[in-house]
Design a protein around this motif. Structure first.
Motif, short mmCIF file in Angstrom:
data_model
loop_
_atom_site.label_atom_id
_atom_site.label_comp_id
_atom_site.label_asym_id
_atom_site.label_seq_id
_atom_site.Cartn_x
_atom_site.Cartn_y
_atom_site.Cartn_z
N ARG A 245 -8.05 22.47 -1.85
CA ARG A 245 -7.81 21.10 -1.39
C ARG A 245 -6.89 21.11 -0.18
NH1 ARG A 245 -11.82 18.88 -3.43
NH2 ARG A 245 -12.07 19.09 -5.66
N THR B 94 -8.75 13.31 -0.40
CA THR B 94 -8.93 12.27 0.60
C THR B 94 -7.89 11.16 0.47
OG1 THR B 94 -11.28 12.72 0.77
CG2 THR B 94 -10.58 10.56 1.47
N GLU B 95 -7.53 10.85 -0.78
CA GLU B 95 -6.46 9.88 -1.01
C GLU B 95 -5.19 10.31 -0.29
OE1 GLU B 95 -5.75 9.34 -5.26
OE2 GLU B 95 -7.90 9.55 -5.53
N LYS C 215 0.83 -1.20 0.00
CA LYS C 215 0.00 0.00 0.00
C LYS C 215 0.87 1.25 0.00
CE LYS C 215 -4.29 -1.32 2.22
NZ LYS C 215 -4.95 -1.40 3.51
N ARG D 252 -16.83 13.20 2.28
CA ARG D 252 -15.70 13.68 1.48
C ARG D 252 -14.86 12.53 0.95
NH1 ARG D 252 -13.48 18.75 4.93
NH2 ARG D 252 -15.31 20.06 4.67
N THR D 253 -15.39 11.31 1.05
CA THR D 253 -14.56 10.16 0.65
C THR D 253 -14.22 10.20 -0.83
OG1 THR D 253 -16.59 8.91 0.44
CG2 THR D 253 -15.33 8.58 2.44
N ALA D 254 -15.06 10.87 -1.63
CA ALA D 254 -14.83 10.86 -3.08
C ALA D 254 -13.88 11.98 -3.51
CB ALA D 254 -16.15 11.00 -3.82
N ASN D 255 -13.58 12.91 -2.60
CA ASN D 255 -12.73 14.05 -2.99
C ASN D 255 -11.31 13.59 -3.30
OD1 ASN D 255 -15.01 15.36 -2.26
ND2 ASN D 255 -14.02 16.85 -0.94
N PRO D 256 -10.66 14.29 -4.24
CA PRO D 256 -9.30 13.86 -4.59
C PRO D 256 -8.32 13.95 -3.42
CG PRO D 256 -9.99 15.80 -5.85
CD PRO D 256 -11.18 15.33 -5.12
N VAL E 137 -1.36 6.47 6.67
CA VAL E 137 -0.53 5.27 6.54
C VAL E 137 0.92 5.61 6.85
CG1 VAL E 137 0.31 3.52 4.94
CG2 VAL E 137 -2.04 4.26 4.82
N THR F 30 -10.77 9.16 9.68
CA THR F 30 -11.50 8.36 8.69
C THR F 30 -13.00 8.52 8.90
OG1 THR F 30 -9.70 6.77 8.79
CG2 THR F 30 -11.66 6.08 7.65
N LEU G 173 -5.58 10.06 3.64
CA LEU G 173 -5.46 8.69 4.12
C LEU G 173 -4.04 8.16 3.90
CD1 LEU G 173 -8.90 7.34 2.95
CD2 LEU G 173 -8.18 7.83 5.27
N GLY G 174 -3.41 8.63 2.83
CA GLY G 174 -2.02 8.25 2.60
C GLY G 174 -1.13 8.73 3.73
#
Lengths: 174, 405
Positions: B330, B152-153, B85, B146-150, B160, B138, B156-157
Protein backbone atom coordinates in the motif's frame (compact mmCIF):
# COMPACT_ATOMS: atom_id res chain seq x y z
CA UNK A 1 -25.86 -10.15 7.74
CA UNK A 2 -23.25 -8.21 5.87
CA UNK A 3 -21.29 -5.37 7.44
CA UNK A 4 -20.99 -2.04 5.71
CA UNK A 5 -18.12 0.38 6.19
CA UNK A 6 -18.36 3.96 5.10
CA UNK A 7 -15.45 6.24 4.22
CA UNK A 8 -15.11 9.77 2.94
CA UNK A 9 -13.02 10.30 -0.21
CA UNK A 10 -12.39 14.05 -0.18
CA UNK A 11 -12.69 15.60 -3.61
CA UNK A 12 -14.02 12.37 -5.08
CA UNK A 13 -17.09 11.22 -3.18
CA UNK A 14 -17.95 8.46 -0.77
CA UNK A 15 -16.96 4.83 -0.44
CA UNK A 16 -19.07 1.97 0.91
CA UNK A 17 -17.43 -1.34 1.63
CA UNK A 18 -19.80 -4.28 2.04
CA UNK A 19 -18.41 -7.53 3.46
CA UNK A 20 -20.59 -10.41 2.34
CA UNK A 21 -21.30 -13.59 4.25
CA UNK A 22 -19.27 -15.64 1.75
CA UNK A 23 -16.14 -13.60 2.47
CA UNK A 24 -16.19 -11.50 -0.68
CA UNK A 25 -16.13 -7.75 -0.45
CA UNK A 26 -18.08 -5.39 -2.68
CA UNK A 27 -16.87 -1.80 -2.73
CA UNK A 28 -19.15 0.90 -4.09
CA UNK A 29 -17.70 4.33 -4.80
CA UNK A 30 -20.20 7.12 -5.38
CA UNK A 31 -18.53 10.05 -7.13
CA UNK A 32 -19.69 13.56 -6.40
CA UNK A 33 -20.61 14.05 -10.04
CA UNK A 34 -22.90 11.01 -9.91
CA UNK A 35 -20.79 8.22 -11.42
CA UNK A 36 -20.82 4.93 -9.49
CA UNK A 37 -18.01 2.41 -9.43
CA UNK A 38 -18.56 -1.10 -8.13
CA UNK A 39 -15.57 -3.32 -7.32
CA UNK A 40 -15.54 -6.98 -6.46
CA UNK A 41 -12.79 -8.23 -4.16
CA UNK A 42 -12.77 -12.03 -3.74
CA UNK A 43 -12.08 -13.45 -0.29
CA UNK A 44 -8.55 -12.72 0.89
CA UNK A 45 -7.60 -10.81 -2.25
CA UNK A 46 -6.09 -7.36 -2.14
CA UNK A 47 -6.84 -6.48 -5.73
CA UNK A 48 -10.24 -6.18 -7.31
CA UNK A 49 -11.26 -9.06 -9.54
CA UNK A 50 -13.55 -6.89 -11.62
CA UNK A 51 -15.21 -3.53 -11.64
CA UNK A 52 -17.98 -1.71 -13.40
CA UNK A 53 -18.56 1.99 -13.86
CA UNK A 54 -22.10 3.28 -14.18
CA UNK A 55 -23.73 6.62 -14.78
CA UNK A 56 -26.15 7.94 -12.20
CA UNK A 57 -29.16 6.83 -14.28
CA UNK A 58 -27.80 3.33 -14.89
CA UNK A 59 -26.88 2.90 -11.24
CA UNK A 60 -30.43 3.74 -10.17
CA UNK A 61 -31.85 1.18 -12.60
CA UNK A 62 -29.43 -1.53 -11.52
CA UNK A 63 -30.08 -0.65 -7.90
CA UNK A 64 -33.81 -1.11 -8.17
CA UNK A 65 -33.37 -4.40 -10.01
CA UNK A 66 -31.13 -5.68 -7.22
CA UNK A 67 -33.55 -4.52 -4.55
CA UNK A 68 -36.24 -6.68 -6.20
CA UNK A 69 -38.67 -3.98 -7.26
CA UNK A 70 -39.29 -5.52 -10.67
CA UNK A 71 -39.21 -9.22 -9.99
CA UNK A 72 -39.69 -11.15 -6.82
CA UNK A 73 -37.41 -14.17 -6.54
CA UNK A 74 -39.52 -17.35 -6.69
CA UNK A 75 -37.58 -18.99 -3.90
CA UNK A 76 -38.86 -16.56 -1.35
CA UNK A 77 -42.38 -17.59 -0.45
CA UNK A 78 -43.37 -14.17 0.65
CA UNK A 79 -41.89 -10.77 0.21
CA UNK A 80 -41.88 -8.95 3.43
CA UNK A 81 -41.56 -5.25 3.73
CA UNK A 82 -41.48 -4.02 7.25
CA UNK A 83 -41.85 -0.32 7.91
CA UNK A 84 -41.96 0.12 11.68
CA UNK A 85 -45.03 -1.94 12.56
CA UNK A 86 -46.60 -2.01 9.12
CA UNK A 87 -46.22 -5.11 7.01
CA UNK A 88 -46.97 -5.63 3.38
CA UNK A 89 -47.03 -9.29 2.42
CA UNK A 90 -47.68 -11.49 -0.57
CA UNK A 91 -49.64 -14.50 0.55
CA UNK A 92 -51.08 -17.39 -1.35
CA UNK A 93 -54.58 -18.77 -0.73
CA UNK A 94 -54.08 -22.47 0.00
CA UNK A 95 -56.32 -25.20 -1.38
CA UNK A 96 -57.97 -26.06 1.90
CA UNK A 97 -57.95 -22.59 3.40
CA UNK A 98 -60.61 -21.47 5.84
CA UNK A 99 -61.32 -18.37 3.82
CA UNK A 100 -61.64 -20.04 0.44
CA UNK A 101 -65.03 -19.24 -1.01
CA UNK A 102 -65.61 -16.31 1.32
CA UNK A 103 -65.50 -12.68 0.25
CA UNK A 104 -63.55 -9.82 1.75
CA UNK A 105 -66.83 -8.32 2.98
CA UNK A 106 -67.90 -11.63 4.62
CA UNK A 107 -64.72 -11.73 6.66
CA UNK A 108 -64.87 -8.00 7.49
CA UNK A 109 -61.12 -7.86 7.06
CA UNK A 110 -60.86 -4.10 7.29
CA UNK A 111 -63.50 -3.64 9.95
CA UNK A 112 -62.38 -6.45 12.24
CA UNK A 113 -58.63 -6.66 11.65
CA UNK A 114 -57.59 -3.43 9.98
CA UNK A 115 -56.18 -5.39 7.05
CA UNK A 116 -56.38 -3.88 3.61
CA UNK A 117 -56.18 -6.03 0.51
CA UNK A 118 -54.11 -4.05 -1.96
CA UNK A 119 -54.20 -6.42 -4.88
CA UNK A 120 -54.98 -9.95 -5.97
CA UNK A 121 -52.88 -11.84 -8.47
CA UNK A 122 -54.88 -14.58 -10.14
CA UNK A 123 -53.94 -17.81 -11.83
CA UNK A 124 -50.40 -17.83 -10.58
CA UNK A 125 -50.33 -21.59 -10.18
CA UNK A 126 -51.47 -22.37 -13.67
CA UNK A 127 -48.28 -20.91 -15.10
CA UNK A 128 -50.04 -18.25 -17.13
CA UNK A 129 -49.01 -14.71 -16.81
CA UNK A 130 -50.39 -13.41 -13.55
CA UNK A 131 -53.44 -11.28 -13.93
CA UNK A 132 -53.51 -8.67 -11.20
CA UNK A 133 -56.58 -7.03 -9.86
CA UNK A 134 -55.71 -3.83 -8.00
CA UNK A 135 -57.80 -2.83 -4.99
CA UNK A 136 -60.54 -5.51 -5.18
CA UNK A 137 -63.95 -4.59 -3.74
CA UNK A 138 -65.63 -6.26 -0.71
CA UNK A 139 -67.36 -8.71 -3.02
CA UNK A 140 -64.11 -10.39 -4.06
CA UNK A 141 -64.13 -14.07 -3.15
CA UNK A 142 -60.90 -15.72 -1.99
CA UNK A 143 -60.01 -18.49 -4.39
CA UNK A 144 -57.30 -21.11 -3.83
CA UNK A 145 -54.23 -20.40 -5.93
CA UNK A 146 -54.63 -16.65 -5.86
CA UNK A 147 -51.92 -14.51 -4.33
CA UNK A 148 -53.14 -11.79 -1.99
CA UNK A 149 -51.13 -8.61 -1.43
CA UNK A 150 -52.26 -7.20 1.87
CA UNK A 151 -51.16 -4.58 4.36
CA UNK A 152 -51.70 -4.42 8.09
CA UNK A 153 -49.95 -4.40 11.44
CA UNK A 154 -47.79 -7.36 12.37
CA UNK A 155 -50.09 -9.31 14.73
CA UNK A 156 -53.10 -9.03 12.47
CA UNK A 157 -51.08 -10.06 9.46
CA UNK A 158 -49.87 -13.18 11.28
CA UNK A 159 -53.49 -13.99 11.98
CA UNK A 160 -54.45 -13.41 8.35
CA UNK A 161 -51.62 -15.64 7.22
CA UNK A 162 -52.99 -18.41 9.44
CA UNK A 163 -56.44 -17.93 7.99
CA UNK A 164 -55.13 -18.38 4.49
CA UNK A 165 -53.18 -21.54 5.26
CA UNK A 166 -54.82 -23.69 7.86
CA UNK A 167 -58.46 -24.04 8.75
CA UNK A 168 -58.56 -27.65 7.53
CA UNK A 169 -59.87 -29.01 10.82
CA UNK A 170 -62.39 -26.22 11.25
CA UNK A 171 -63.85 -26.84 7.81
CA UNK A 172 -64.16 -30.58 8.52
CA UNK A 173 -65.91 -29.87 11.75
CA UNK A 174 -68.58 -27.68 10.25
CA UNK B 1 -9.35 47.78 -32.87
CA UNK B 2 -12.08 46.11 -30.84
CA UNK B 3 -12.40 43.38 -33.44
CA UNK B 4 -8.67 42.68 -33.03
CA UNK B 5 -9.14 42.03 -29.34
CA UNK B 6 -11.91 39.57 -30.06
CA UNK B 7 -9.80 37.94 -32.79
CA UNK B 8 -6.89 37.52 -30.39
CA UNK B 9 -9.15 36.12 -27.71
CA UNK B 10 -10.80 33.80 -30.22
CA UNK B 11 -7.42 32.49 -31.35
CA UNK B 12 -6.32 32.02 -27.75
CA UNK B 13 -9.43 30.01 -26.95
CA UNK B 14 -9.05 28.00 -30.15
CA UNK B 15 -5.60 26.87 -28.99
CA UNK B 16 -6.83 26.33 -25.44
CA UNK B 17 -9.63 24.10 -26.72
CA UNK B 18 -7.20 22.21 -28.91
CA UNK B 19 -4.80 21.65 -26.01
CA UNK B 20 -7.55 20.43 -23.70
CA UNK B 21 -9.03 18.24 -26.42
CA UNK B 22 -5.69 16.56 -27.11
CA UNK B 23 -4.89 16.09 -23.42
CA UNK B 24 -8.27 14.46 -22.83
CA UNK B 25 -7.74 12.16 -25.82
CA UNK B 26 -4.38 11.11 -24.39
CA UNK B 27 -5.87 10.83 -20.89
CA UNK B 28 -3.38 13.35 -19.58
CA UNK B 29 -3.71 16.34 -17.34
CA UNK B 30 -4.46 19.43 -19.41
CA UNK B 31 -2.15 21.75 -17.47
CA UNK B 32 1.18 20.86 -19.16
CA UNK B 33 -0.50 20.89 -22.57
CA UNK B 34 -1.92 24.36 -21.98
CA UNK B 35 1.47 25.73 -20.92
CA UNK B 36 3.19 24.05 -23.86
CA UNK B 37 0.64 25.47 -26.30
CA UNK B 38 1.12 28.90 -24.75
CA UNK B 39 4.87 28.66 -25.31
CA UNK B 40 4.40 27.52 -28.92
CA UNK B 41 1.95 30.18 -30.09
CA UNK B 42 2.86 33.07 -27.80
CA UNK B 43 5.06 36.09 -28.47
CA UNK B 44 8.20 33.98 -27.95
CA UNK B 45 7.12 31.27 -30.37
CA UNK B 46 9.64 29.44 -32.51
CA UNK B 47 10.18 30.31 -36.18
CA UNK B 48 9.72 27.52 -38.66
CA UNK B 49 11.02 28.15 -42.22
CA UNK B 50 10.89 31.86 -41.62
CA UNK B 51 7.28 31.77 -40.43
CA UNK B 52 6.73 32.64 -36.84
CA UNK B 53 3.97 30.75 -35.06
CA UNK B 54 3.51 33.71 -32.75
CA UNK B 55 -0.17 34.25 -33.45
CA UNK B 56 -1.51 35.06 -30.00
CA UNK B 57 -0.60 38.30 -28.31
CA UNK B 58 -0.60 38.74 -24.59
CA UNK B 59 -3.25 41.44 -24.32
CA UNK B 60 -4.86 43.12 -21.35
CA UNK B 61 -8.00 41.05 -21.82
CA UNK B 62 -6.08 37.78 -21.58
CA UNK B 63 -4.28 39.08 -18.50
CA UNK B 64 -7.57 39.94 -16.89
CA UNK B 65 -9.09 36.54 -17.62
CA UNK B 66 -6.05 34.73 -16.30
CA UNK B 67 -6.11 36.82 -13.13
CA UNK B 68 -9.75 35.88 -12.67
CA UNK B 69 -8.66 32.29 -13.24
CA UNK B 70 -6.29 32.42 -10.26
CA UNK B 71 -8.94 34.04 -8.09
CA UNK B 72 -11.49 31.40 -9.03
CA UNK B 73 -9.09 28.49 -8.53
CA UNK B 74 -8.22 29.63 -5.02
CA UNK B 75 -11.84 30.47 -4.25
CA UNK B 76 -12.72 26.93 -5.29
CA UNK B 77 -9.91 25.52 -3.15
CA UNK B 78 -11.40 27.29 -0.14
CA UNK B 79 -14.91 26.12 -0.98
CA UNK B 80 -13.87 22.48 -1.28
CA UNK B 81 -12.20 22.57 2.08
CA UNK B 82 -14.17 21.77 5.16
CA UNK B 83 -12.97 21.58 8.72
CA UNK B 84 -15.36 18.72 9.33
CA UNK B 85 -13.71 16.61 6.66
CA UNK B 86 -10.30 17.21 8.18
CA UNK B 87 -11.50 16.34 11.65
CA UNK B 88 -13.14 13.16 10.35
CA UNK B 89 -9.90 12.02 8.77
CA UNK B 90 -8.49 11.00 12.11
CA UNK B 91 -5.22 10.84 13.93
CA UNK B 92 -3.29 8.49 11.63
CA UNK B 93 -3.80 10.87 8.74
CA UNK B 94 -2.79 13.80 10.89
CA UNK B 95 0.50 12.14 11.83
CA UNK B 96 1.22 10.83 8.34
CA UNK B 97 0.20 14.09 6.70
CA UNK B 98 2.34 16.23 8.98
CA UNK B 99 5.40 14.09 8.35
CA UNK B 100 4.79 14.04 4.61
CA UNK B 101 4.12 17.75 4.13
CA UNK B 102 6.75 18.83 6.64
CA UNK B 103 9.59 16.74 5.22
CA UNK B 104 8.69 17.62 1.64
CA UNK B 105 8.71 21.29 2.43
CA UNK B 106 12.05 21.17 4.24
CA UNK B 107 13.54 19.19 1.34
CA UNK B 108 12.27 21.82 -1.10
CA UNK B 109 13.62 24.60 1.07
CA UNK B 110 17.06 22.97 1.17
CA UNK B 111 17.09 22.41 -2.58
CA UNK B 112 15.97 25.97 -3.27
CA UNK B 113 18.62 27.41 -1.02
CA UNK B 114 21.38 25.32 -2.59
CA UNK B 115 20.37 26.36 -6.12
CA UNK B 116 19.38 30.00 -5.69
CA UNK B 117 21.32 30.96 -2.55
CA UNK B 118 18.47 33.09 -1.27
CA UNK B 119 15.71 32.58 1.26
CA UNK B 120 12.92 34.13 -0.82
CA UNK B 121 13.72 31.82 -3.74
CA UNK B 122 14.14 28.84 -1.45
CA UNK B 123 10.73 29.50 0.05
CA UNK B 124 9.12 29.70 -3.39
CA UNK B 125 10.89 26.55 -4.65
CA UNK B 126 9.73 24.69 -1.54
CA UNK B 127 6.17 25.64 -2.43
CA UNK B 128 6.51 24.66 -6.07
CA UNK B 129 8.06 21.28 -5.31
CA UNK B 130 6.26 20.51 -2.06
CA UNK B 131 2.58 20.58 -2.92
CA UNK B 132 1.07 17.85 -5.10
CA UNK B 133 -1.67 18.47 -7.60
CA UNK B 134 -4.91 17.11 -6.19
CA UNK B 135 -6.60 17.48 -9.58
CA UNK B 136 -4.06 15.30 -11.41
CA UNK B 137 -3.82 12.74 -8.63
CA UNK B 138 -7.58 12.34 -8.24
CA UNK B 139 -7.89 11.86 -11.99
CA UNK B 140 -5.04 9.33 -11.91
CA UNK B 141 -6.72 7.30 -9.17
CA UNK B 142 -9.96 7.17 -11.15
CA UNK B 143 -8.18 6.22 -14.38
CA UNK B 144 -6.19 3.46 -12.67
CA UNK B 145 -9.37 2.17 -11.00
CA UNK B 146 -7.89 2.47 -7.56
CA UNK B 147 -10.69 4.45 -5.94
CA UNK B 148 -11.80 1.41 -3.95
CA UNK B 149 -8.35 0.64 -2.52
CA UNK B 150 -7.86 1.27 1.18
CA UNK B 151 -4.83 3.51 0.65
CA UNK B 152 -6.83 5.85 -1.56
CA UNK B 153 -8.52 7.28 1.52
CA UNK B 154 -5.08 8.12 2.83
CA UNK B 155 -3.88 9.66 -0.44
CA UNK B 156 -6.93 11.90 -0.69
CA UNK B 157 -6.61 12.73 2.98
CA UNK B 158 -3.07 13.94 2.37
CA UNK B 159 -4.41 16.11 -0.46
CA UNK B 160 -6.81 17.79 1.97
CA UNK B 161 -3.99 18.18 4.42
CA UNK B 162 -1.85 19.81 1.76
CA UNK B 163 -4.66 22.21 0.92
CA UNK B 164 -4.65 23.51 4.49
CA UNK B 165 -0.91 23.83 4.35
CA UNK B 166 -1.19 25.60 1.01
CA UNK B 167 -3.57 28.20 2.45
CA UNK B 168 -1.10 29.07 5.18
CA UNK B 169 1.88 28.85 2.82
CA UNK B 170 0.40 31.19 0.22
CA UNK B 171 -0.53 33.73 2.87
CA UNK B 172 2.95 33.72 4.33
CA UNK B 173 4.51 33.87 0.88
CA UNK B 174 2.36 36.79 -0.21
CA UNK B 175 3.35 38.82 2.82
CA UNK B 176 6.99 37.80 2.50
CA UNK B 177 7.09 38.88 -1.12
CA UNK B 178 5.05 42.04 -0.73
CA UNK B 179 8.20 43.58 0.74
CA UNK B 180 9.84 43.02 -2.64
CA UNK B 181 12.68 40.97 -1.23
CA UNK B 182 13.67 43.79 1.10
CA UNK B 183 12.36 41.94 4.08
CA UNK B 184 12.08 43.60 7.44
CA UNK B 185 11.11 40.85 9.83
CA UNK B 186 9.30 43.14 12.22
CA UNK B 187 7.20 44.60 9.46
CA UNK B 188 5.84 41.40 8.03
CA UNK B 189 5.41 39.30 11.15
CA UNK B 190 2.18 41.05 12.21
CA UNK B 191 0.75 40.54 8.73
CA UNK B 192 1.63 36.83 8.69
CA UNK B 193 0.33 36.35 12.20
CA UNK B 194 -2.89 38.09 11.25
CA UNK B 195 -3.49 35.81 8.28
CA UNK B 196 -2.66 32.64 10.21
CA UNK B 197 -4.93 33.72 13.05
CA UNK B 198 -7.66 34.47 10.52
CA UNK B 199 -7.32 31.07 8.83
CA UNK B 200 -7.36 29.26 12.16
CA UNK B 201 -10.36 31.33 13.17
CA UNK B 202 -12.21 30.36 10.03
CA UNK B 203 -11.38 26.70 10.59
CA UNK B 204 -12.46 26.78 14.24
CA UNK B 205 -15.38 29.22 14.03
CA UNK B 206 -16.25 28.53 10.39
CA UNK B 207 -19.82 27.53 11.07
CA UNK B 208 -20.51 30.68 13.09
CA UNK B 209 -19.01 33.01 10.49
CA UNK B 210 -20.94 31.14 7.84
CA UNK B 211 -24.13 31.57 9.84
CA UNK B 212 -23.64 35.34 9.64
CA UNK B 213 -23.38 35.31 5.86
CA UNK B 214 -25.93 32.60 5.24
CA UNK B 215 -29.25 34.40 5.76
CA UNK B 216 -28.03 37.45 3.86
CA UNK B 217 -27.55 35.54 0.62
CA UNK B 218 -30.64 35.51 -1.53
CA UNK B 219 -30.93 32.04 -2.94
CA UNK B 220 -34.01 31.76 -5.06
CA UNK B 221 -33.23 33.40 -8.39
CA UNK B 222 -30.08 31.74 -9.70
CA UNK B 223 -29.20 34.94 -11.53
CA UNK B 224 -29.05 37.05 -8.35
CA UNK B 225 -27.14 34.37 -6.52
CA UNK B 226 -24.35 33.94 -9.06
CA UNK B 227 -23.95 37.69 -9.56
CA UNK B 228 -23.72 38.37 -5.84
CA UNK B 229 -21.21 35.58 -5.23
CA UNK B 230 -19.01 36.86 -8.05
CA UNK B 231 -19.24 40.42 -6.73
CA UNK B 232 -18.28 39.24 -3.25
CA UNK B 233 -15.27 37.50 -4.76
CA UNK B 234 -14.07 40.63 -6.59
CA UNK B 235 -14.73 42.98 -3.66
CA UNK B 236 -12.92 40.68 -1.22
CA UNK B 237 -9.96 40.64 -3.58
CA UNK B 238 -9.88 44.44 -3.63
CA UNK B 239 -10.47 44.73 0.10
CA UNK B 240 -7.62 42.45 1.16
CA UNK B 241 -5.29 44.20 -1.29
CA UNK B 242 -5.73 47.41 0.75
CA UNK B 243 -4.39 45.64 3.85
CA UNK B 244 -1.48 44.16 1.86
CA UNK B 245 -2.72 40.62 1.50
CA UNK B 246 -2.58 39.16 -2.01
CA UNK B 247 -5.94 39.14 -3.78
CA UNK B 248 -5.62 35.39 -4.33
CA UNK B 249 -5.51 34.90 -0.56
CA UNK B 250 -8.66 36.98 -0.22
CA UNK B 251 -10.42 34.66 -2.65
CA UNK B 252 -9.20 31.66 -0.69
CA UNK B 253 -10.42 33.08 2.61
CA UNK B 254 -13.82 33.94 1.15
CA UNK B 255 -14.04 30.37 -0.10
CA UNK B 256 -13.24 29.06 3.39
CA UNK B 257 -16.05 31.16 4.87
CA UNK B 258 -18.62 30.17 2.24
CA UNK B 259 -17.64 26.51 2.54
CA UNK B 260 -19.23 26.43 5.97
CA UNK B 261 -22.60 27.74 4.76
CA UNK B 262 -25.44 25.69 3.33
CA UNK B 263 -24.79 27.37 -0.01
CA UNK B 264 -21.37 25.77 -0.52
CA UNK B 265 -22.59 23.06 -2.90
CA UNK B 266 -24.51 25.60 -4.96
CA UNK B 267 -21.58 27.99 -5.14
CA UNK B 268 -19.32 25.13 -6.25
CA UNK B 269 -21.83 24.29 -8.97
CA UNK B 270 -21.76 27.83 -10.32
CA UNK B 271 -18.05 28.38 -9.90
CA UNK B 272 -16.75 25.13 -11.42
CA UNK B 273 -17.42 25.98 -15.10
CA UNK B 274 -16.03 29.50 -14.62
CA UNK B 275 -12.96 28.12 -12.90
CA UNK B 276 -12.37 25.64 -15.71
CA UNK B 277 -12.73 28.35 -18.33
CA UNK B 278 -10.58 31.05 -16.74
CA UNK B 279 -8.17 28.59 -15.14
CA UNK B 280 -7.36 27.30 -18.62
CA UNK B 281 -6.63 30.89 -19.72
CA UNK B 282 -4.29 31.26 -16.75
CA UNK B 283 -2.18 28.22 -17.64
CA UNK B 284 -2.16 29.23 -21.30
CA UNK B 285 -1.09 32.77 -20.54
CA UNK B 286 1.56 31.43 -18.17
CA UNK B 287 2.98 29.69 -21.24
CA UNK B 288 2.76 32.88 -23.32
CA UNK B 289 5.18 34.52 -20.90
CA UNK B 290 7.85 31.88 -21.29
CA UNK B 291 10.65 32.15 -23.83
CA UNK B 292 12.10 28.72 -24.37
CA UNK B 293 15.30 30.25 -25.77
CA UNK B 294 16.04 31.60 -22.33
CA UNK B 295 15.62 28.28 -20.58
CA UNK B 296 19.37 27.90 -20.01
CA UNK B 297 19.98 27.03 -16.41
CA UNK B 298 16.30 26.40 -15.76
CA UNK B 299 16.63 23.05 -17.57
CA UNK B 300 19.27 21.74 -15.16
CA UNK B 301 17.42 23.12 -12.15
CA UNK B 302 14.17 21.54 -13.29
CA UNK B 303 15.78 18.15 -13.95
CA UNK B 304 17.50 18.30 -10.57
CA UNK B 305 14.25 19.26 -8.89
CA UNK B 306 12.41 16.41 -10.62
CA UNK B 307 14.98 13.87 -9.42
CA UNK B 308 14.85 15.33 -5.93
CA UNK B 309 11.04 15.30 -5.93
CA UNK B 310 10.74 11.71 -7.09
CA UNK B 311 13.34 10.42 -4.66
CA UNK B 312 12.19 12.56 -1.78
CA UNK B 313 8.51 11.88 -2.37
CA UNK B 314 9.03 8.14 -2.44
CA UNK B 315 10.84 8.26 0.89
CA UNK B 316 8.41 10.63 2.60
CA UNK B 317 5.40 8.85 1.08
CA UNK B 318 6.61 5.47 2.34
CA UNK B 319 7.39 6.95 5.73
CA UNK B 320 4.01 8.67 6.00
CA UNK B 321 2.05 5.56 5.03
CA UNK B 322 4.15 3.46 7.40
CA UNK B 323 3.26 5.87 10.21
CA UNK B 324 -0.39 5.71 9.20
CA UNK B 325 -0.21 1.92 9.45
CA UNK B 326 -0.29 0.71 5.84
CA UNK B 327 1.77 -2.26 4.65
CA UNK B 328 4.63 -1.84 2.17
CA UNK B 329 2.53 -2.70 -0.86
CA UNK B 330 0.00 0.00 0.00
CA UNK B 331 2.85 2.31 0.90
CA UNK B 332 4.37 1.94 -2.57
CA UNK B 333 1.01 2.77 -4.11
CA UNK B 334 0.84 5.90 -1.97
CA UNK B 335 4.42 7.00 -2.57
CA UNK B 336 4.35 6.59 -6.34
CA UNK B 337 0.94 8.15 -6.82
CA UNK B 338 1.41 11.48 -5.03
CA UNK B 339 4.31 12.64 -7.17
CA UNK B 340 2.31 14.70 -9.68
CA UNK B 341 2.66 18.47 -9.46
CA UNK B 342 0.45 20.91 -11.29
CA UNK B 343 -1.84 23.84 -10.72
CA UNK B 344 -0.41 25.04 -7.41
CA UNK B 345 3.19 24.85 -8.54
CA UNK B 346 2.25 27.13 -11.42
CA UNK B 347 0.19 29.50 -9.27
CA UNK B 348 3.04 29.77 -6.76
CA UNK B 349 5.58 30.47 -9.49
CA UNK B 350 3.31 33.03 -11.08
CA UNK B 351 2.67 34.85 -7.79
CA UNK B 352 6.39 34.85 -7.08
CA UNK B 353 7.23 36.12 -10.56
CA UNK B 354 4.71 38.94 -10.32
CA UNK B 355 6.35 39.95 -7.04
CA UNK B 356 9.66 40.03 -8.92
CA UNK B 357 11.56 37.33 -7.07
CA UNK B 358 13.58 35.61 -9.76
CA UNK B 359 12.98 35.65 -13.49
CA UNK B 360 13.99 32.02 -13.99
CA UNK B 361 11.27 30.75 -11.65
CA UNK B 362 8.40 30.62 -14.19
CA UNK B 363 10.52 28.77 -16.75
CA UNK B 364 11.73 26.41 -14.03
CA UNK B 365 8.18 25.76 -12.79
CA UNK B 366 6.87 25.18 -16.32
CA UNK B 367 9.60 22.66 -17.14
CA UNK B 368 9.28 21.00 -13.77
CA UNK B 369 5.53 20.51 -14.10
CA UNK B 370 5.94 19.41 -17.72
CA UNK B 371 8.50 16.70 -16.91
CA UNK B 372 6.61 15.45 -13.86
CA UNK B 373 3.36 15.37 -15.78
CA UNK B 374 4.86 12.78 -18.10
CA UNK B 375 6.74 10.82 -15.44
CA UNK B 376 4.17 10.62 -12.66
CA UNK B 377 1.42 8.63 -14.45
CA UNK B 378 4.02 6.05 -15.52
CA UNK B 379 5.30 5.73 -11.96
CA UNK B 380 1.80 5.49 -10.54
CA UNK B 381 0.81 2.83 -13.06
CA UNK B 382 3.84 0.70 -12.23
CA UNK B 383 3.82 1.11 -8.46
CA UNK B 384 2.91 -2.56 -8.12
CA UNK B 385 5.79 -3.73 -10.32
CA UNK B 386 8.18 -1.45 -8.48
CA UNK B 387 7.03 -2.97 -5.22
CA UNK B 388 7.64 -6.49 -6.56
CA UNK B 389 11.11 -5.48 -7.71
CA UNK B 390 11.74 -4.07 -4.26
CA UNK B 391 10.64 -7.35 -2.61
CA UNK B 392 12.96 -9.32 -4.92
CA UNK B 393 15.81 -6.97 -4.11
CA UNK B 394 15.24 -7.43 -0.40
CA UNK B 395 15.19 -11.21 -0.84
CA UNK B 396 18.40 -11.08 -2.87
CA UNK B 397 20.13 -9.02 -0.20
CA UNK B 398 19.03 -11.25 2.65
CA UNK B 399 19.98 -14.38 0.68
CA UNK B 400 23.48 -13.20 -0.12
CA UNK B 401 23.78 -12.03 3.47
CA UNK B 402 22.86 -15.50 4.69
CA UNK B 403 25.19 -17.32 2.28
CA UNK B 404 28.06 -15.06 3.18
CA UNK B 405 27.33 -15.59 6.85
Amino acid sequence: MSTIKEAELPGLGKKFEVSLDNGDRVVIVIHDEGTREVYHFPEGEDDALSSVTMTDQEARQVGSIISGSFYQPRLLEKLETAVADLRIEWLEVKENSRVAGKSIGDLGLRKNHGIIVIAVIEDKLRGRKGHARINPGPSYIFTPGHTIVAAGIKEKMDLFEDMLQKGHAEEDGS
Amino acid sequence: MSSDIILNLGLAFAFISLAIYISNKLKFSSIPFLILTGILVGPHAPEIFGFSTAVVQRTESIDLLSRLGVLLMLFYLGLEFSAGKLAAAGLSLFKGGTVYVGLNFLRGLAFGWIVFQGWAEAFVVAGITGISSSAIITKLLVDLKRTANPETEFILGIMVFEDVFLAVYLSVMSSLLSGGGDVEALEIIPGIALIIVFILLVIVLGRRIGALVEPRLPVKPAETFVVIVFTMLLLTAVLVETIHIAEAIGALLLGLVLAETVHSKRVIQFITPMRDLFGAVFFFSFGLEIDYRLFGDAVYIAVGAVLMTVAGNVITGLLASWIAGYNSKRGFNVAFTIIARGEFAIITASLAASAGVNSTLPAFAALYVLILAFISPVLAKNSRNIHQAYIKLIQLITKTGVSEG
